[in-house]
Scaffold this motif. Structure first.
Motif, PDB file in Angstrom:
ATOM      1  N   SER A 188      41.191  63.827  99.613  1.00  0.00           N
ATOM      2  CA  SER A 188      41.418  64.943  98.620  1.00  0.00           C
ATOM      3  C   SER A 188      40.878  65.132  97.265  1.00  0.00           C
ATOM      4  CB  SER A 188      43.143  64.556  98.165  1.00  0.00           C
ATOM      5  OG  SER A 188      43.565  65.609  97.517  1.00  0.00           O
ATOM      6  N   SER A 189      40.762  66.318  97.027  1.00  0.00           N
ATOM      7  CA  SER A 189      39.773  66.595  95.804  1.00  0.00           C
ATOM      8  C   SER A 189      40.708  66.644  94.591  1.00  0.00           C
ATOM      9  CB  SER A 189      39.191  67.995  95.988  1.00  0.00           C
ATOM     10  OG  SER A 189      38.309  68.195  97.094  1.00  0.00           O
TER      11      SER A 189
ATOM     12  N   ILE B 294      35.666  73.247  98.078  1.00  0.00           N
ATOM     13  CA  ILE B 294      35.913  72.595  96.799  1.00  0.00           C
ATOM     14  C   ILE B 294      35.086  71.330  96.548  1.00  0.00           C
ATOM     15  CG2 ILE B 294      37.285  71.730  94.944  1.00  0.00           C
ATOM     16  CD1 ILE B 294      39.422  73.751  95.404  1.00  0.00           C
ATOM     17  N   HIS B 295      35.294  70.500  97.604  1.00  0.00           N
ATOM     18  CA  HIS B 295      34.423  69.216  97.585  1.00  0.00           C
ATOM     19  C   HIS B 295      33.302  69.438  97.486  1.00  0.00           C
ATOM     20  CE1 HIS B 295      33.950  64.819  98.234  1.00  0.00           C
ATOM     21  NE2 HIS B 295      33.192  65.015  99.371  1.00  0.00           N
ATOM     22  N   PHE B 296      32.553  70.490  97.825  1.00  0.00           N
ATOM     23  CA  PHE B 296      30.994  70.726  97.985  1.00  0.00           C
ATOM     24  C   PHE B 296      30.508  71.675  96.936  1.00  0.00           C
ATOM     25  CE2 PHE B 296      32.467  69.835 102.163  1.00  0.00           C
ATOM     26  CZ  PHE B 296      31.993  68.610 102.669  1.00  0.00           C
ATOM     27  N   ASN B 297      31.460  72.096  95.742  1.00  0.00           N
ATOM     28  CA  ASN B 297      31.090  73.011  95.032  1.00  0.00           C
ATOM     29  C   ASN B 297      31.036  72.522  93.469  1.00  0.00           C
ATOM     30  OD1 ASN B 297      31.350  75.300  93.306  1.00  0.00           O
ATOM     31  ND2 ASN B 297      31.626  76.604  95.332  1.00  0.00           N
TER      32      ASN B 297
ATOM     33  N   GLY C  43      35.781  72.057  88.495  1.00  0.00           N
ATOM     34  CA  GLY C  43      35.852  70.759  87.796  1.00  0.00           C
ATOM     35  C   GLY C  43      36.555  69.559  88.133  1.00  0.00           C
ATOM     36  N   GLU C  44      37.295  69.918  89.198  1.00  0.00           N
ATOM     37  CA  GLU C  44      37.941  68.628  89.832  1.00  0.00           C
ATOM     38  C   GLU C  44      37.194  67.888  90.694  1.00  0.00           C
ATOM     39  OE1 GLU C  44      40.884  67.576  88.429  1.00  0.00           O
ATOM     40  OE2 GLU C  44      40.793  68.897  87.143  1.00  0.00           O
TER      41      GLU C  44
ATOM     42  N   PHE D 237      43.836  68.358 105.265  1.00  0.00           N
ATOM     43  CA  PHE D 237      45.019  68.171 105.622  1.00  0.00           C
ATOM     44  C   PHE D 237      46.085  69.233 105.266  1.00  0.00           C
ATOM     45  CE2 PHE D 237      44.077  66.117 101.728  1.00  0.00           C
ATOM     46  CZ  PHE D 237      45.413  66.426 100.864  1.00  0.00           C
ATOM     47  N   HIS D 238      45.710  70.000 103.887  1.00  0.00           N
ATOM     48  CA  HIS D 238      46.876  70.825 103.807  1.00  0.00           C
ATOM     49  C   HIS D 238      47.046  72.009 104.661  1.00  0.00           C
ATOM     50  CE1 HIS D 238      46.747  69.430  99.581  1.00  0.00           C
ATOM     51  NE2 HIS D 238      45.269  69.208  99.708  1.00  0.00           N
TER      52      HIS D 238
END
Length: 804
Positions: free
Chosen positions: A191-192, A277-280, A284-285, A50-51
């Motif tokens: 959102s991550s 990022i959600h799959f990595n 750290g987040e 969504f960004h």
């Protein structure tokens, strides 16, 4: 014309109600399952999409080539971000993102517990978290500015205007006033990055003492590149940056015997695209789920839909014998191929429309239970409906065409004279039907094998001894609204005379994942005898070894009888091996300018999930390191009563406590929710594919028996027994299923063996799993076919031999 097609299609379906019912039910179940699974997959794949600047935002991480391999870390030092801005002026935006460890906001004497994130001013310019009220241009201009999410503002102020209000924020040791300058929209579920409130990064714990320290890494960094700069090019530019600021680290890596990468680099800065990022797992987040899971959901949905479609096609092909005369008469009357195709497509379309309607009703009915079982928020509002609709429309049209047009074209290709007489060869139909049935049961066997292996691995994870007592220990999150050292002191005093309590201790990190959903780790390096050593560090308190039931292999644990234990450490066996000493007790290690002496070595235990091997661990008592959890070991007698009594005492000590206590065995189980969800997906997919396959198998058996009625009558007249006839009919189906299991076994082994590589501790895939899958599929098929086989064997042969 279309009206006539619809009328004719309706009459045909009504005439053959049993086949229409089987098709509609099978397709409805398939549509319902596909909708649920596909929506879940699209939800997972939609994270951070969504960004507005999503294609140009990256997370920075450090890659080190150490002597034992490659090590990645998303945790970075505080001075790195200012250095990036100074050395790369073309960077559009860059921001640190720190976790304040949770905090308390106080307004008018009332305390509110929220997740406070510390960021730089570029954060809200880079990410699409729109400001809905207040200062939208520079909401974090001053160091005491605070931005709230809409939910947080509503919770604290109700209908009052939040902007301009002054609140107090507990930053760990003191209360400070903060001015609310803006209210941002709530973070979407996909959102991550999530926050209840945003403060300037200068409020990050330890900022002042570490703002120039490159050796302490404790937060993540995001940057936005210009549209003209790609990820690979910028990573190459970062090589000089790394040499400039990490020269000492690179030198030490060389001394430690590290091997450079193929470009001769010992350390690099890398970038992770925001949408990945959600799959990595490096991030750290993010939750770090494997991209395999949403892809798996889509594959299972395709499997289920394919099997239902195969049933549809098989039934249509099976009815070619009974509909041959109809097609022949139509051709004699002048019907063209296009008209026959249109007629069959109308029938297929009507069945699919009915099935889709029933499937949608099933989705609405099952959605609450589905969310609960699979732990899925499944927010439909965040989906990209363009892609979702395209996926479903493509699938729906493909089913209508495949199940309608192909059987019609095949039947229309027979010679008219043969069709009118009903004397058509079923050879082609049978070959295609058998091929499709093999594909069906390959998928069914595949899912049965995957389900069994996933269940075995999950059971292994839950039953493997971890080296500590997880069954009798209660974990209590302390929170931020009480002095943590005081909280442990009061709990020790209150529980000292309790007959059910064996010991009490404190720590900064939980074991497993508690009900507060917090999970953290701390890794620090030190140089010993000229070699860099890295270890997990854990702040504990007295009686930690006793409370967790750990085993000392040498030395002793911490004790109040020794006043110098605040400068002592206890290590595990893996850390002792790193030191290279036979008996490390008495060795002093240099840490932050201090010498910490090893007083004990404990036997290795799994303080991390079983996806990871046991790594070096160092434990110490440092009052400046804040406690986060209290552990209480209780007797095994009536543990629910002990939990209730301890919770009551904790509420008296800390009435504002929010997170609930839990047993460590519950925490350990929570670590494997992802695997449990995978197992449930496999089980659900396997059951659905088997059910739908059996429905098709049942219908095909009816058609086969109908076509062989006279043959079976003759065999009975000649003396064939009931078991002989049942075996004759079942033999062909069993053969197809055995072929399917042979094809499915190596595919399943490759898929599940690759999945098991994610675990440091894993089962070995046994041969009996494949035999079990084949036997299960054969048994189900025999049971399904036998109903009709026995009925045919018991039928009066006089009726079956009656002339037409």
């Amino acid at each position: 014309m279309i009206k006539n097609y619809i009328k004719t299609a309706w009459r045909s379906l009504w005439k053959h109600k049993s086949f229409a019912f089987i098709n509609i039910v099978g397709m409805a179940v398939a549509f319902g399952a596909v909708i649920l699974l596909a929506l879940t997959a699209f939800y997972e794949l939609s994270f951070d999409g969504f960004h507005q600047n999503k294609n140009h935002i990256y997370q920075v991480y450090r890659e080190e080539h150490i002597s034992t391999g490659t090590e990645n870390s998303s945790s970075l030092p505080i001075p790195l971000t200012p250095a990036l801005k100074a050395d790369f002026p073309d960077i559009v935006h860059v921001s640190r993102f720190g976790d304040n460890g949770g905090s308390v906001i106080r307004y008018k004497g009332k305390d509110y517990n929220y997740s406070i994130r510390t960021v730089d001013q570029d954060f809200l310019k880079m990410f699409t978290f729109p400001v809905i009220s207040g200062n939208s241009s520079e909401p974090l201009k001053a160091q005491n500015d605070l931005v709230l999410s809409a939910n947080t503002a509503k919770s604290i102020f109700g209908k009052e205007e939040a902007v301009g209000k002054v609140v107090e924020l507990n930053t760990g040791s003191e209360w400070k006033p903060f001015t609310i300058t803006a209210v941002a929209a709530n973070t979407p579920q996909n959102s991550s990055l999530n926050f209840d409130a945003l403060a300037r990064f200068e409020q990050f714990p330890g900022y002042n003492q570490d703002k120039d320290n490159w050796d302490v890494s404790n937060h993540v960094v995001y940057l936005q590149l210009p549209e003209s700069v790609d990820e690979v090019h910028f990573e190459q530019r970062l090589k000089l940056f790394v040499h400039k600021y990490y020269g000492g680290n690179i030198k030490q890596l060389k001394i430690d015997g590290a091997q450079p990468d193929n470009e001769g680099e010992y350390m690099r800065m890398r970038l992770i695209p925001l949408t990945q990022i959600h799959f990595n797992k490096i991030s750290g987040e993010a939750s770090g789920i494997n991209r395999f899971y949403p892809i798996l959901l889509l594959l299972i949905s395709v499997f289920i839909l394919f099997i239902a479609t195969v049933n549809f096609i098989n039934l249509s092909l099976g009815r070619a014998f009974t509909r041959a005369k109809e097609i022949g008469v139509r051709k004699v009357m002048g019907a063209r191929l296009g008209q026959i195709l249109m007629q069959f497509c109308c029938e297929s379309l009507m069945i699919c429309i009915f099935s889709l309607a029933v499937g949608v009703l099933l989705v609405v009915w099952l959605m609450p239970a589905y969310k609960q079982i699979f732990r899925q928020p499944l927010s439909l509002a965040v989906l990209d409906w363009g892609k979702v609709i395209c996926y479903f429309v493509t699938g729906f049209v493909s089913i209508v065409l495949l199940s309608g047009a192909y059987p019609a074209w095949l039947m229309a290709s027979y010679k008219t004279a043969q069709s009118v007489k009903g004397k058509i060869s079923m050879g082609r139909n049978n070959k295609l039907r058998n091929s499709l049935m093999i594909v069906q049961f390959v998928l069914s066997c595949l899912l049965i094998i995957c389900t069994t292996i996933a269940w075995q691995q999950l059971n292994f994870l839950r039953s493997k001894p971890l080296g500590f007592n997880k069954n009798q220990v209660i974990s209590i999150p302390i929170g931020n609204n009480i002095d943590r050292e005081k909280a442990l002191y009061l709990m020790r005093n209150q529980l000292a005379n309790s007959p059910n309590v064996l010991s009490v201790t404190g720590t900064d990190m939980n074991m497993g994942k508690g009900r507060d959903n917090s999970a953290s780790t701390s890794i620090m390096g030190l140089v010993y005898n000229g070699k860099t050593l890295k270890s997990h560090w854990r702040r504990i308190d007295y009686d930690y070894v006793k409370t967790l039931g750990l085993t000392l292999t040498s030395g002793r644990e911490f004790s109040k009888a020794y006043g110098t234990d605040t400068t002592a450490i206890v290590i595990n066996q893996t850390m002792a091996q790193q030191l290279g000493a036979k008996n490390p007790v008495g060795i002093s290690l240099p840490v932050d300018g201090k010498q910490l002496r090893v007083i004990g070595v404990i036997k290795d235990f799994n303080f991390q999930p079983l996806q990871k091997k046991i790594e070096p661990l160092t434990m110490l008592i440092q009052p400046q390191w804040q406690l986060s959890y209290i552990f209480v070991r209780v007797k095994p007698d009536d543990m629910p009563a002990s939990m209730a009594a301890i919770t009551k005492i904790w509420k008296q000590i800390n009435p504002k406590a929010e997170a609930a206590a839990s047993f460590l065995d519950e925490n350990v189980d929570r670590q494997y929710k992802k695997e449990e969800r995978l197992s449930k997906i496999f089980v659900s997919g396997a059951l659905l594919t088997i059910i739908i396959s059996c429905m098709g198998l049942f219908a095909i058996a009816v058609l086969v028996i109908t076509q062989r009625t006279k043959e079976l009558g003759i065999r009975k007249v000649l003396g064939a027994s009931i078991p002989t006839i049942v075996g004759l009919i079942s033999k062909d189906f069993v053969t197809l299923i055995l072929i399917s299991s042979v094809i499915a076994s190596p595919i399943a082994w490759l898929v599940m063996n690759n999945w098991l590589q994610d675990f440091a501790y894993r089962i070995t895939i046994s041969w009996w799993v494949f035999v079990f899958a084949a036997a299960t599929a054969v048994f189900i098929a025999i049971v399904t076919v036998s109903f009709q086989s026995v009925k045919a064997a018991l039928a009066n042969p006089v009726k079956s031999l009656r002339s037409e």
